[in-house]
Design a protein around this motif. Structure first.
Motif, PDB file in Angstrom:
ATOM      1  N   GLN A  20       0.772  -1.071  -0.027  1.00 21.40           N
ATOM      2  CA  GLN A  20      -0.074  -0.121  -0.242  1.00 21.40           C
ATOM      3  C   GLN A  20       0.763   1.280  -0.182  1.00 21.40           C
ATOM      4  O   GLN A  20       0.476   2.257  -0.572  1.00 21.40           O
ATOM      5  CB  GLN A  20      -0.994  -0.180   1.251  1.00 21.40           C
ATOM      6  CG  GLN A  20      -2.127  -0.987   1.162  1.00 21.40           C
ATOM      7  CD  GLN A  20      -2.908  -1.156   2.301  1.00 21.40           C
ATOM      8  OE1 GLN A  20      -2.996  -0.208   3.118  1.00 21.40           O
ATOM      9  NE2 GLN A  20      -3.445  -2.350   2.653  1.00 21.40           N
ATOM     10  N   PHE A  21       1.889   1.277   0.692  1.00 19.44           N
ATOM     11  CA  PHE A  21       2.945   2.376   0.705  1.00 19.44           C
ATOM     12  C   PHE A  21       3.444   2.752  -0.467  1.00 19.44           C
ATOM     13  O   PHE A  21       3.339   3.856  -0.998  1.00 19.44           O
ATOM     14  CB  PHE A  21       3.881   2.100   1.893  1.00 19.44           C
ATOM     15  CG  PHE A  21       3.421   2.088   3.036  1.00 19.44           C
ATOM     16  CD1 PHE A  21       3.038   3.198   3.871  1.00 19.44           C
ATOM     17  CD2 PHE A  21       3.271   0.838   3.828  1.00 19.44           C
ATOM     18  CE1 PHE A  21       2.394   2.998   5.162  1.00 19.44           C
ATOM     19  CE2 PHE A  21       2.842   0.834   4.904  1.00 19.44           C
ATOM     20  CZ  PHE A  21       2.334   1.916   5.651  1.00 19.44           C
ATOM     21  N   ALA A  22       4.086   1.692  -1.186  1.00 17.96           N
ATOM     22  CA  ALA A  22       4.600   1.883  -2.445  1.00 17.96           C
ATOM     23  C   ALA A  22       3.610   2.486  -3.568  1.00 17.96           C
ATOM     24  O   ALA A  22       4.043   3.175  -4.389  1.00 17.96           O
ATOM     25  CB  ALA A  22       5.504   0.441  -3.030  1.00 17.96           C
ATOM     26  N   ASN A 148       3.686  14.164   1.812  1.00 15.85           N
ATOM     27  CA  ASN A 148       2.930  12.858   1.683  1.00 15.85           C
ATOM     28  C   ASN A 148       3.802  11.751   2.078  1.00 15.85           C
ATOM     29  O   ASN A 148       3.561  10.679   2.658  1.00 15.85           O
ATOM     30  CB  ASN A 148       2.362  12.707   0.263  1.00 15.85           C
ATOM     31  CG  ASN A 148       1.100  13.450  -0.001  1.00 15.85           C
ATOM     32  OD1 ASN A 148       0.577  14.055   0.987  1.00 15.85           O
ATOM     33  ND2 ASN A 148       0.792  13.463  -1.246  1.00 15.85           N
ATOM     34  N   GLN A 149       5.217  11.506   1.477  1.00 15.69           N
ATOM     35  CA  GLN A 149       6.256  10.574   1.762  1.00 15.69           C
ATOM     36  C   GLN A 149       6.536  10.693   3.356  1.00 15.69           C
ATOM     37  O   GLN A 149       6.438   9.533   3.845  1.00 15.69           O
ATOM     38  CB  GLN A 149       7.224  10.873   1.145  1.00 15.69           C
ATOM     39  CG  GLN A 149       7.091  10.434  -0.588  1.00 15.69           C
ATOM     40  CD  GLN A 149       8.426  10.196  -1.342  1.00 15.69           C
ATOM     41  OE1 GLN A 149       8.378  10.811  -2.361  1.00 15.69           O
ATOM     42  NE2 GLN A 149       9.675   9.854  -0.657  1.00 15.69           N
ATOM     43  N   SER A 154       5.974   7.968   8.369  1.00 14.19           N
ATOM     44  CA  SER A 154       5.584   7.906   9.915  1.00 14.19           C
ATOM     45  C   SER A 154       4.510   6.687  10.042  1.00 14.19           C
ATOM     46  O   SER A 154       4.652   6.194  11.083  1.00 14.19           O
ATOM     47  CB  SER A 154       5.064   9.312  10.116  1.00 14.19           C
ATOM     48  OG  SER A 154       4.382   9.290  11.443  1.00 14.19           O
ATOM     49  N   LYS A 155       3.735   6.565   9.038  1.00 16.08           N
ATOM     50  CA  LYS A 155       2.680   5.558   9.254  1.00 16.08           C
ATOM     51  C   LYS A 155       2.973   4.191   9.424  1.00 16.08           C
ATOM     52  O   LYS A 155       2.887   3.303  10.030  1.00 16.08           O
ATOM     53  CB  LYS A 155       1.597   5.655   8.243  1.00 16.08           C
ATOM     54  CG  LYS A 155       0.379   4.892   8.436  1.00 16.08           C
ATOM     55  CD  LYS A 155      -0.771   4.940   7.299  1.00 16.08           C
ATOM     56  CE  LYS A 155      -1.942   4.047   7.479  1.00 16.08           C
ATOM     57  NZ  LYS A 155      -2.820   4.121   6.261  1.00 16.08           N
ATOM     58  N   LEU A 156       4.098   4.026   8.462  1.00 16.78           N
ATOM     59  CA  LEU A 156       4.829   2.866   8.364  1.00 16.78           C
ATOM     60  C   LEU A 156       5.428   2.508   9.673  1.00 16.78           C
ATOM     61  O   LEU A 156       5.359   1.386  10.237  1.00 16.78           O
ATOM     62  CB  LEU A 156       5.841   2.745   7.275  1.00 16.78           C
ATOM     63  CG  LEU A 156       7.089   1.697   7.436  1.00 16.78           C
ATOM     64  CD1 LEU A 156       6.302   0.283   6.684  1.00 16.78           C
ATOM     65  CD2 LEU A 156       8.124   2.085   6.292  1.00 16.78           C
ATOM     66  N   ARG A 195       5.958  -8.074   4.353  1.00 16.15           N
ATOM     67  CA  ARG A 195       5.452  -7.023   3.377  1.00 16.15           C
ATOM     68  C   ARG A 195       4.772  -5.652   3.989  1.00 16.15           C
ATOM     69  O   ARG A 195       4.964  -4.798   3.625  1.00 16.15           O
ATOM     70  CB  ARG A 195       4.495  -7.572   2.203  1.00 16.15           C
ATOM     71  CG  ARG A 195       5.300  -8.442   1.193  1.00 16.15           C
ATOM     72  CD  ARG A 195       4.514  -9.011   0.090  1.00 16.15           C
ATOM     73  NE  ARG A 195       4.194  -8.368  -0.866  1.00 16.15           N
ATOM     74  CZ  ARG A 195       4.905  -7.931  -1.941  1.00 16.15           C
ATOM     75  NH1 ARG A 195       6.103  -8.477  -2.140  1.00 16.15           N
ATOM     76  NH2 ARG A 195       4.394  -7.201  -3.052  1.00 16.15           N
ATOM     77  N   LEU A 196       3.700  -6.110   5.075  1.00 20.10           N
ATOM     78  CA  LEU A 196       3.293  -5.038   5.587  1.00 20.10           C
ATOM     79  C   LEU A 196       4.280  -4.230   6.402  1.00 20.10           C
ATOM     80  O   LEU A 196       4.102  -2.998   6.551  1.00 20.10           O
ATOM     81  CB  LEU A 196       2.249  -5.691   6.488  1.00 20.10           C
ATOM     82  CG  LEU A 196       0.766  -5.959   5.883  1.00 20.10           C
ATOM     83  CD1 LEU A 196      -0.035  -6.598   6.833  1.00 20.10           C
ATOM     84  CD2 LEU A 196       0.141  -4.755   5.344  1.00 20.10           C
ATOM     85  N   LEU A 197       5.340  -4.844   7.097  1.00 17.78           N
ATOM     86  CA  LEU A 197       6.154  -4.488   7.979  1.00 17.78           C
ATOM     87  C   LEU A 197       7.207  -3.468   7.235  1.00 17.78           C
ATOM     88  O   LEU A 197       7.442  -2.497   7.627  1.00 17.78           O
ATOM     89  CB  LEU A 197       6.937  -5.605   8.399  1.00 17.78           C
ATOM     90  CG  LEU A 197       8.011  -5.154   9.611  1.00 17.78           C
ATOM     91  CD1 LEU A 197       7.144  -4.439  10.746  1.00 17.78           C
ATOM     92  CD2 LEU A 197       8.838  -6.347  10.382  1.00 17.78           C
ATOM     93  N   ALA A 198       7.560  -4.005   6.043  1.00 15.32           N
ATOM     94  CA  ALA A 198       8.730  -3.173   5.267  1.00 15.32           C
ATOM     95  C   ALA A 198       7.901  -2.525   4.038  1.00 15.32           C
ATOM     96  O   ALA A 198       8.755  -2.181   3.335  1.00 15.32           O
ATOM     97  CB  ALA A 198       9.773  -4.225   4.748  1.00 15.32           C
ATOM     98  N   GLY A 199       6.563  -2.733   3.867  1.00 14.82           N
ATOM     99  CA  GLY A 199       6.166  -1.836   2.634  1.00 14.82           C
ATOM    100  C   GLY A 199       6.616  -0.697   2.424  1.00 14.82           C
ATOM    101  O   GLY A 199       6.474   0.366   3.373  1.00 14.82           O
TER     102      GLY A 199
END
Length: 573
Positions: A20-22, A148-149, A154-156, A195-199
């Motif tokens: 989701q982040f990428a 945004n990045q 921060s959200k990650l 993948r959620l952790l390092a997304g």
């Protein structure tokens, strides 16, 4: 005649990725270039989108969990309307077979996800003939994207504790079963949680997190594809890499430097095939090593030159890897350098032997190339080596000779203080893992110092060695043991005795870390204290511990519970 302006239709990009982040960042960047961007995360929804809408280019991740992306590419190419649709595949540099299969299925280009930015992908799109027909206003766009990045980063980091807990729980499910189907299920869960952790780590410039997660992802995929490759060595590697990931994310949250430098790695192995395999595995992680086939030549080099990581074969002619390791721990340039043994044995005895010689870890032959790469990154990205520091507390300046004996004993970093008060203040500021203390000292004696060490909150287990005189009686030894002392050294000190005590300390602390990690990873009910097992069953704590360790429990009743239960009986009567 008045001209009517008809805006050109935006080129459409379909991204197939669960990161989701990428994907959010790619949507922002490509949207700012004038592209229309859609995102799908599943096999069927991707095909449906392609049938319903005109798409000018597809970007997909080959490592999507639970999806056969190669089959997806074949399905896309089988459609009559899409034989020449450009497809860019994000590949994993460790999974060359998967990349080759994707190209054979019809992928137009493949690029390593970890090494490419959205700007580089936009340039590749231009090479494939896919350019924006119009560009939106860029006034303030750069500042907005940067903001945004930062929000995404921060959200990650905010979401990490919950995701880490789930990743550790999945790892425990993986280790607690021998059934292939349950192991594959746990591996798939770990892959998704990783993948959620390092997304988004690569596009958010978290370089070490991206490198570590890419290697670990490849290892999980290989084990999922071929569960027969799961060994005790692999299981240990996965556990260590998860904790390294947790440490890297903690450091990223504290804004610590994520920039990596080219590490110096030495490989010592007399077998050319084994040596080349180690170097090849390191090469997949973009790591380059110096290799030697002679342990004596390696010893001379290590006396003069520092390395960040050393791989040693255990069995070599002339001098074994274990013997060389003991000598390395006495060398100033490499006394704390992480050392990984490459061995054909992975039993408990070999692990203990490698630890006693001063080694940090081992990997069993035959090893997976990606496993060795993960192992190397794990040790290179640790904040410091795992050799415990040693604090010596001596009364009097004549202790310098003994300090030197400690330094050469196992290559420990020695912090020297001259009184009990100074020792406690030094320890309280920066705890060490091994303490060697005199009994009688000015300001505070060794027993009081040990009592304070044991009572310090949030402190890992400390191995405490007390210096005693030859005529120390049994009563005093009993008193010291009750105060929390682990071991004793008799004065005058002997270098061999010190070496043996420090080896025991290393071994005990290694076991302590293993038990602590196990405690952290056991999912337990906060109310009834039952353990959640790999078979999705809630089991009594005593039953679980007995199954895992063979320990038997005897039951009594504490005074508080006796009082409470007695009160309940009185009320009931």
């Amino acid at each position: 005649m008045k001209k009517i302006f008809t805006p050109a239709k935006k080129k459409s990009i379909l991204i197939v990725d669960d990161d989701q982040f990428a994907t959010h960042i790619y949507q922002e960047k490509l949207g700012a270039q004038g592209f229309k961007v859609e995102v799908t995360r599943e096999f069927d929804s991707t095909l449906q989108t392609l049938k319903k809408e005109v798409v000018d280019l597809v970007i997909l991740d080959l490592c999507l969990p639970g999806i056969n992306v190669v089959e997806l590419i074949k399905n896309i190419r089988s459609e009559s309307a899409m034989p020449s649709l450009p497809i860019i595949a994000f590949s994993n540099p460790y999974l060359s077979n998967l990349t080759r299969a994707a190209v054979e299925a019809g992928a137009t280009k493949f690029v390593a996800k970890v090494n490419n930015t959205p700007e580089q992908i936009i340039e590749l799109m231009r090479e494939l003939g896919v350019s924006a027909t119009s560009r939106v206003s860029v006034s303030g766009a750069i500042e907005e994207l940067e903001t945004n990045q930062e929000e995404l980063a921060s959200k990650l980091l905010i979401n990490r504790p919950e995701t880490l807990a789930k990743l550790r729980a999945s790892y425990q499910n993986f280790t607690r079963t021998e059934r292939e189907d349950l192991r594959r299920t746990a591996l798939l869960q770990m892959h998704r949680q990783l993948r959620l952790l390092a997304g988004g780590a690569s596009v958010l410039a978290f370089q070490k997190i991206a490198q570590m997660s890419t290697a670990l992802e490849a290892l999980l995929i290989e084990l999922y594809t071929e569960p027969a490759k799961i060994t005790s060595s692999v299981v240990r590697t996965v556990a260590h890499s998860i904790e390294t990931m947790a440490s890297l994310i903690d450091r990223a949250a504290n804004s610590q430097d994520q920039v990596t430098r080219s590490p110096k790695i030495l490989v010592v192995d007399d077998e050319i095939i084994s040596r080349e395999m180690v170097c090849s595995a390191l090469g997949r992680a973009d790591l380059h090593a110096k290799s030697l086939d002679d342990a004596l030549a390696a010893q001379r080099l290590l006396e003069e030159e520092h390395f960040d990581l050393i791989f040693l074969d255990v069995e070599m002619p002339g001098q074994t890897g274990l013997e060389l390791c003991v000598k390395i721990r006495a060398m100033e340039p490499n006394r704390t350098t992480p050392i990984v043994f490459v061995t054909s044995h992975s039993d408990f005895g070999s692990r203990a032997q490698s630890t006693l010689s001063g080694g940090n870890d081992f990997i069993a032959k035959p090893f997976l190339l990606v496993e060795l790469a993960v192992k190397a990154l794990t040790w290179l990205f640790k904040e410091s080596s795992q050799l415990p520091s040693t604090a010596t507390v001596k009364n009097g300046v004549s202790a310098k000779a003994d300090d030197h004996k400690l330094q050469v004993g196992m290559g420990h970093e020695v912090v020297v203080t001259r009184s009990g008060t100074e020792a406690w203040e030094t320890f309280d500021r920066a705890p060490v893992r091994v303490v060697v203390s005199d009994w009688m000292m000015p300001g505070m004696d060794g027993l009081e110092f040990c009592h304070r060490v044991r009572g310090r909150p949030d402190t890992p287990y400390i191995y405490f060695i007390l210096l005693t005189a030859l005529d120390t009686g049994a009563e005093n030894y009993d008193l010291a043991t009750k105060a929390g002392i682990d071991d004793f050294l008799t004065k005058p000190l002997d270098a061999i005795a010190i070496q043996m005590r420090l080896r025991v300390a290393d071994r005990i602390l290694w076991f302590t870390r293993e038990v602590h990690q196990l405690k952290q990873l056991i999912p337990i009910c906060a109310y009834c204290h039952k353990i959640h097992t790999a078979t999705d069953y809630w089991e009594r704590f005593e039953t679980y511990i007995k199954q895992q360790t063979g320990s038997e429990f005897s039951h009594g009743i504490c005074p508080e519970c006796l009082e409470a239960e007695t009160a309940k009986l009185k009320c009931a009567s």
